[in-house]
Design an enzyme around this catalytic site. Structure first.
Site, PDB file in Angstrom:
ATOM      1  N   GLU A 177     -21.399 -34.042 -74.153  1.00  0.00           N
ATOM      2  CA  GLU A 177     -19.719 -33.100 -74.319  1.00  0.00           C
ATOM      3  C   GLU A 177     -19.405 -33.091 -75.925  1.00  0.00           C
ATOM      4  O   GLU A 177     -18.438 -32.310 -76.495  1.00  0.00           O
ATOM      5  CB  GLU A 177     -18.222 -34.745 -74.459  1.00  0.00           C
TER       6      GLU A 177
ATOM      7  N   ARG B  58     -14.370 -51.889 -65.049  1.00  0.00           N
ATOM      8  CA  ARG B  58     -13.396 -52.029 -63.648  1.00  0.00           C
ATOM      9  C   ARG B  58     -13.582 -51.757 -62.257  1.00  0.00           C
ATOM     10  O   ARG B  58     -14.913 -51.078 -61.987  1.00  0.00           O
ATOM     11  CB  ARG B  58     -13.008 -49.485 -64.443  1.00  0.00           C
TER      12      ARG B  58
ATOM     13  N   ASN C  42     -12.551 -36.974 -81.427  1.00  0.00           N
ATOM     14  CA  ASN C  42     -12.185 -37.816 -80.648  1.00  0.00           C
ATOM     15  C   ASN C  42     -10.509 -38.817 -81.356  1.00  0.00           C
ATOM     16  O   ASN C  42     -11.819 -40.176 -81.516  1.00  0.00           O
ATOM     17  CB  ASN C  42     -12.907 -38.393 -79.710  1.00  0.00           C
TER      18      ASN C  42
ATOM     19  N   ARG D  45     -11.343 -33.617 -77.976  1.00  0.00           N
ATOM     20  CA  ARG D  45     -11.122 -34.413 -76.548  1.00  0.00           C
ATOM     21  C   ARG D  45      -9.941 -34.869 -76.581  1.00  0.00           C
ATOM     22  O   ARG D  45      -9.177 -35.067 -77.655  1.00  0.00           O
ATOM     23  CB  ARG D  45     -12.204 -34.983 -76.952  1.00  0.00           C
TER      24      ARG D  45
ATOM     25  N   LEU E 285     -22.459 -41.648 -65.372  1.00  0.00           N
ATOM     26  CA  LEU E 285     -22.944 -43.150 -65.297  1.00  0.00           C
ATOM     27  C   LEU E 285     -22.492 -43.383 -66.875  1.00  0.00           C
ATOM     28  O   LEU E 285     -24.055 -43.516 -67.161  1.00  0.00           O
ATOM     29  CB  LEU E 285     -23.803 -43.736 -64.487  1.00  0.00           C
TER      30      LEU E 285
ATOM     31  N   ILE F  83     -26.159 -44.971 -68.797  1.00  0.00           N
ATOM     32  CA  ILE F  83     -26.804 -45.999 -67.409  1.00  0.00           C
ATOM     33  C   ILE F  83     -27.508 -44.022 -66.399  1.00  0.00           C
ATOM     34  O   ILE F  83     -29.002 -44.457 -66.144  1.00  0.00           O
ATOM     35  CB  ILE F  83     -25.773 -46.185 -66.095  1.00  0.00           C
TER      36      ILE F  83
ATOM     37  N   HIS G 269     -13.871 -36.965 -67.290  1.00  0.00           N
ATOM     38  CA  HIS G 269     -15.054 -36.509 -67.514  1.00  0.00           C
ATOM     39  C   HIS G 269     -15.702 -35.294 -67.112  1.00  0.00           C
ATOM     40  O   HIS G 269     -16.491 -34.930 -66.892  1.00  0.00           O
ATOM     41  CB  HIS G 269     -16.119 -37.914 -66.691  1.00  0.00           C
TER      42      HIS G 269
HETATM   43  P1  ADP Z   1     -19.621 -44.782 -72.202  1.00  0.00           P
HETATM   44  O1  ADP Z   1     -18.942 -44.374 -71.065  1.00  0.00           O
HETATM   45  O2  ADP Z   1     -18.618 -45.359 -73.597  1.00  0.00           O
HETATM   46  O3  ADP Z   1     -20.010 -43.371 -73.732  1.00  0.00           O
HETATM   47  P2  ADP Z   1     -22.020 -44.540 -71.962  1.00  0.00           P
HETATM   48  O4  ADP Z   1     -22.444 -43.463 -71.508  1.00  0.00           O
HETATM   49  O5  ADP Z   1     -23.493 -44.635 -73.247  1.00  0.00           O
HETATM   50  O6  ADP Z   1     -21.315 -44.889 -71.960  1.00  0.00           O
HETATM   51  O7  ADP Z   1     -23.146 -45.696 -71.519  1.00  0.00           O
HETATM   52  C1  ADP Z   1     -23.433 -47.305 -71.704  1.00  0.00           C
HETATM   53  C2  ADP Z   1     -23.961 -48.028 -70.885  1.00  0.00           C
HETATM   54  O8  ADP Z   1     -25.455 -46.912 -70.488  1.00  0.00           O
HETATM   55  C3  ADP Z   1     -24.070 -49.405 -70.375  1.00  0.00           C
HETATM   56  O9  ADP Z   1     -24.029 -49.412 -69.498  1.00  0.00           O
HETATM   57  C4  ADP Z   1     -25.374 -49.440 -71.155  1.00  0.00           C
HETATM   58  O10 ADP Z   1     -26.560 -50.252 -70.888  1.00  0.00           O
HETATM   59  C5  ADP Z   1     -26.297 -48.111 -70.878  1.00  0.00           C
HETATM   60  N1  ADP Z   1     -27.526 -48.346 -71.222  1.00  0.00           N
HETATM   61  C6  ADP Z   1     -28.040 -47.300 -72.073  1.00  0.00           C
HETATM   62  N2  ADP Z   1     -28.970 -47.380 -72.613  1.00  0.00           N
HETATM   63  C7  ADP Z   1     -30.180 -47.732 -71.075  1.00  0.00           C
HETATM   64  C8  ADP Z   1     -31.059 -47.959 -71.271  1.00  0.00           C
HETATM   65  N3  ADP Z   1     -32.418 -47.559 -72.114  1.00  0.00           N
HETATM   66  N4  ADP Z   1     -31.659 -48.865 -70.498  1.00  0.00           N
HETATM   67  C9  ADP Z   1     -31.085 -48.970 -69.181  1.00  0.00           C
HETATM   68  N5  ADP Z   1     -28.746 -48.912 -69.288  1.00  0.00           N
HETATM   69  C10 ADP Z   1     -29.119 -47.650 -70.862  1.00  0.00           C
END
Ligand code: ADP
Length: 412
Positions: free
Chosen positions: A393, A249, A7, A99, A217, A340, A188
């Site tokens: 991914e 955002r 990436n 990617r 999410l 999330i 995505h």
């Molecule tokens: P990206 O889009 O950067 O790949 P991710 O898919 O890693 O993002 O998601 C990041 C989000 O997931 C953040 O808001 C983080 O707080 C949330 N997150 C990761 N682990 C947990 C958890 N155990 N409980 C709640 N939220 C989480």
């Protein structure tokens, strides 16, 4: 087959090496007109018979470019190659999968890279000014370092090429679309595609018969309407700023707010406004942080801003899910995925609580389970199955790469 998944950003390169096993009878079809054929096959076809489960090593190279420690993408690859030599105990990479954020209107599936494909990615730079040129730099740097290395590109937009025109057109004068390509593209796609396949498989439904809504999410977030296994609508638009309330955002907003801000604030120009909407809005603007874990903790200890941020994001998502339930003609399944979606039981509960009009319920215990496996979290009485499906991914990119490269070797 060892696949290096890359990436490539403007000042950083994220990489992962996956071991992919392929079974011969199932590899994707190949003819001498490779690009034309490949552009019609789906990610699923490209990955048929490929299993890219094992991560052998991964890493990040930062500070690339002017003023950084590493002069350019070529030098970054030298650093990476040295690390790989050490970490792979002499085993060699067989193919590289990249990617790429934007495939414009041309690319609807992963493709094997040649010079023409790289130029096409560069030509799409106006649609993804930060990402596509960086991806092209990564592709060229690999070509230079390992001229014989097969490379495959997997596009974030490709899965949404199946959107009907009523979903991708904006109701603005046609010239903006014709001259500047202003339309909904969606992003995505690799994740939505992968998760759709996994969810259908888990439920034992043929993909062509699978109608669902997928909520990806993460820091960036989007929701996609799946009909017959294909994307028919998605919340991100011309750019990844549209749709849901995200980490930093704004998501959807009345367009007049933007012209209003620009005319009333002399110190805010278009560039600054872009920064505000992309980096200083969303959960951060309302709740003070983009980290869902922290929002959960703050909300629990009575922080009303954190609670409001979570409520707004859940409410916006629930409205999209309701809309997409209509769009797909009644979903069989709602899927949560990404950081999330996979980990925040509290956020999933807020969303499902907003969906009672659809007869959707949660199994509170199942919702609290932490696991890396696909799982059902809806209650027994729920009208619609709710799943958590971990996305991957890199795995999807590695499998697509191995599938296409293997097909070329077999038939080429
Ligand atoms: P990206 O889009 O950067 O790949 P991710 O898919 O890693 O993002 O998601 C990041 C989000 O997931 C953040 O808001 C983080 O707080 C949330 N997150 C990761 N682990 C947990 C958890 N155990 N409980 C709640 N939220 C989480």
């Amino acid at each position: 087959m060892l696949v290096l998944v890359i990436n490539s950003g403007s000042s950083s390169i994220k990489y992962q090496v996956r071991e992919v096993t392929t079974s011969e009878e199932n590899v994707a079809p190949y003819t001498s007109s490779m690009p034309a054929i490949n552009e019609r096959i789906t990610l699923e076809q490209a990955t048929l018979g490929a299993e890219g489960d094992e991560v052998l090593t991964k890493g990040l190279i930062e500070n690339i470019g002017e003023g950084g420690e590493i002069a350019d993408h070529s030098q970054a690859l030298d650093v990476m190659a040295e690390r790989l030599d050490r970490e792979l105990n002499g085993r060699e990479i067989d193919a590289v999968g990249h990617r790429v954020v934007h495939g414009g209107e041309r690319f609807s599936a992963p493709v094997i890279v040649n010079n023409e494909i790289i130029r096409a990615i560069e030509r799409l730079a106006p649609l993804a000014p930060l990402h596509n040129p960086a991806a092209a730099l990564g592709l060229r740097a690999i070509q230079k370092k390992w001229p014989e290395m097969p490379q495959v590109v997997v596009f974030d937009t490709a899965f949404h090429r199946s959107l009907p025109e009523k979903a991708w057109r904006y109701a603005i004068p046609d010239a903006f679309y014709r001259l500047h390509g202003i339309r909904r593209y969606g992003f995505h796609g690799t994740s939505h595609d992968y998760v759709t396949g996994k969810a259908a498989e888990f439920l034992g439904v043929d993909r062509e018969d699978f109608d669902a809504v997928i909520a990806h999410l993460g820091n960036g977030a989007s929701v996609t309407a799946i009909r017959g296994g294909a994307s028919i609508d998605t919340s991100m638009g011309y750019t990844p700023l549209a749709g849901l309330v995200m980490g930093t955002r704004s998501g959807d907003i009345d367009p007049s707010v933007l012209t209003g801000i620009l005319t009333r604030n002399k110190d805010v120009d278009a560039e600054r406004l872009d920064e505000i909407l992309n980096k200083e809005s969303g959960l951060t603007a309302v709740g003070g942080t983009n980290d869902m874990r922290e929002l959960e903790q703050r909300a629990e200890s009575g922080d009303s801003g954190a609670q409001l941020a979570m409520d707004m994001a859940a409410y916006r998502l629930a409205k999209y899910i309701g809309g997409y339930h209509v769009a797909v003609g009644g979903m069989q399944c709602l899927v949560f995925t990404a950081g999330i979606g996979e980990n925040s039981a509290a956020f999933r509960k807020l969303v499902v609580d907003e969906l009672s009009a659809l007869g959707i319920t949660l199994d509170p215990e199942a919702n609290e389970v932490r696991s890396a496996e696909t799982r059902v979290i809806s209650g027994e009485d729920s009208a619609i199955t709710v799943l958590v499906v971990p996305t991957d991914e890199e795995r999807a990119i590695a499998e697509a790469t191995a599938g296409l490269v293997e097909a070329r070797i077999d038939h080429g």
